[in-house]
Design an enzyme around this catalytic site. Sequence first.
Site, PDB file in Angstrom:
ATOM      1  N   ARG A 121      37.724  36.771  39.611  1.00  0.00           N
ATOM      2  CA  ARG A 121      37.038  38.077  39.555  1.00  0.00           C
ATOM      3  C   ARG A 121      35.776  37.892  40.289  1.00  0.00           C
ATOM      4  O   ARG A 121      35.306  36.877  40.496  1.00  0.00           O
ATOM      5  CB  ARG A 121      37.052  38.405  38.082  1.00  0.00           C
ATOM      6  N   GLN A 173      32.667  38.717  29.965  1.00  0.00           N
ATOM      7  CA  GLN A 173      32.186  37.941  31.175  1.00  0.00           C
ATOM      8  C   GLN A 173      30.779  37.289  31.014  1.00  0.00           C
ATOM      9  O   GLN A 173      30.422  36.562  31.436  1.00  0.00           O
ATOM     10  CB  GLN A 173      31.962  38.897  32.509  1.00  0.00           C
ATOM     11  N   ASP A 209      29.764  45.808  42.457  1.00  0.00           N
ATOM     12  CA  ASP A 209      30.817  45.926  43.109  1.00  0.00           C
ATOM     13  C   ASP A 209      30.929  46.707  44.360  1.00  0.00           C
ATOM     14  O   ASP A 209      31.987  46.415  45.368  1.00  0.00           O
ATOM     15  CB  ASP A 209      32.042  46.244  42.200  1.00  0.00           C
TER      16      ASP A 209
HETATM   17  O1  MRU Z   1      35.674  42.980  36.417  1.00  0.00           O
HETATM   18  P1  MRU Z   1      34.975  41.967  36.929  1.00  0.00           P
HETATM   19  O2  MRU Z   1      34.723  40.731  35.942  1.00  0.00           O
HETATM   20  O3  MRU Z   1      35.601  41.644  38.288  1.00  0.00           O
HETATM   21  O4  MRU Z   1      33.498  42.574  37.373  1.00  0.00           O
HETATM   22  C1  MRU Z   1      32.503  41.860  37.958  1.00  0.00           C
HETATM   23  C2  MRU Z   1      31.291  42.576  38.020  1.00  0.00           C
HETATM   24  O5  MRU Z   1      31.124  43.762  38.001  1.00  0.00           O
HETATM   25  C3  MRU Z   1      30.125  41.759  38.715  1.00  0.00           C
HETATM   26  O6  MRU Z   1      28.979  41.896  38.366  1.00  0.00           O
HETATM   27  C4  MRU Z   1      30.318  42.214  40.298  1.00  0.00           C
HETATM   28  O7  MRU Z   1      31.527  42.058  40.862  1.00  0.00           O
HETATM   29  C5  MRU Z   1      29.171  41.194  41.070  1.00  0.00           C
HETATM   30  S1  MRU Z   1      29.748  39.647  41.306  1.00  0.00           S
HETATM   31  C6  MRU Z   1      28.641  38.860  42.652  1.00  0.00           C
END
Ligand code: MRU
Length: 358
Positions: A64, A214, A255
Amino acid sequence: MPGGPQESTSQDPWSLSFMTLEWVGDIDGCLHIIDQTRLPQHNQQRILKHPADVIEAIQQLAVRGAPAIGVAAAYGLCLALRGCDQIDQVRALWQVAIAPMRQARPTAVNLQHMVDRMNRVATSPSCTDLDGVSLRNRLLEEARAIEAQDQHFCRAIGAAGAELIQDGATILTHCNAGALATAGQGTALSVLYHAWQNGKRFRVLADETRPLLQGSRLTAWELQQSGIPVDVICDGASGSFFQSGEIDLVITGSDRVAANGDAANKIGTYTIASLARAHDVPFYIAAPSSTFDFSLENGAQIPIEQRSEQEIWSIAGGQRPPKGIGYKNPAFDITPASHIRGWITEAGVLQPPFEAIR
Ligand code: MRU
């Protein structure tokens, strides 16, 4: 921190006890990932041998974070060609693999960018006359280049943002934008690693980041391994920490950043950006150019992933709620550019229209 992040091409040049992802072998190799659904209790690898394994791992959040899923997808496409040497068959398998990989998750644009980059190579004039094995070698080489570029971006982001960290500061972060979310040493957390390595001393508040935690499962675990002091707080607690003046700076990843600077990130990011603005605390986004989507004018055009309601209620002892109760589980929200003090990229701390990375 023992060692601290160094200039290196590997992901974990200092003391991290994990590899987020690693291609093992040649064109018939496979992708090893750390299974992030099992952390921090279990530091366990998953071995992915088919594109469908990669898509499943991306959808389950076993791998992820925007940059990491882009790199995983590039290698995932190479898996589609495993054991196949005939050029006609290689091209046919490739065509079938592209769309499902590109659609594995909708919000992080790195995934689409990296699938498109791989497909540009596969369909480029310089690859037209290649035999099956040569084309597969060329595609694996491109996936490796994508991984190396992400590691470079992470280091450059860390160097660009480290000067924003003051000695003695308290920094709030949300979700995980560290080594676990990239092929390198992270984006938001890379800034912290660089500052720490430069002798700055500070502490981190990590939002637990409901519903999949997370922050408490991944960010706290990762920072602890690097010796950076971290306290986990409930998502709803950050307001009181802003109010008491304890937060000096906020840094998160993203993202997808639209052309005007609006940034999608883990659900709850807009809440803390709004609090930061209300309390005049600087809020920064740390993200590589691969996370920017200049085809979108603003954040309203960014697709937001909606995830299962079970993620919300399963934490409370896994008990199914009484019938008739509804759940909404958007995985991301949009922080308007007006709330963001600067965008920390591999080309420095930028402002819209981001000329340096267009
Ligand atoms: O759902 P996830 O855990 O993939 O979400 C990840 C995030 O929101 C992070 O902050 C983002 O991907 C930046 S990672 C360098």
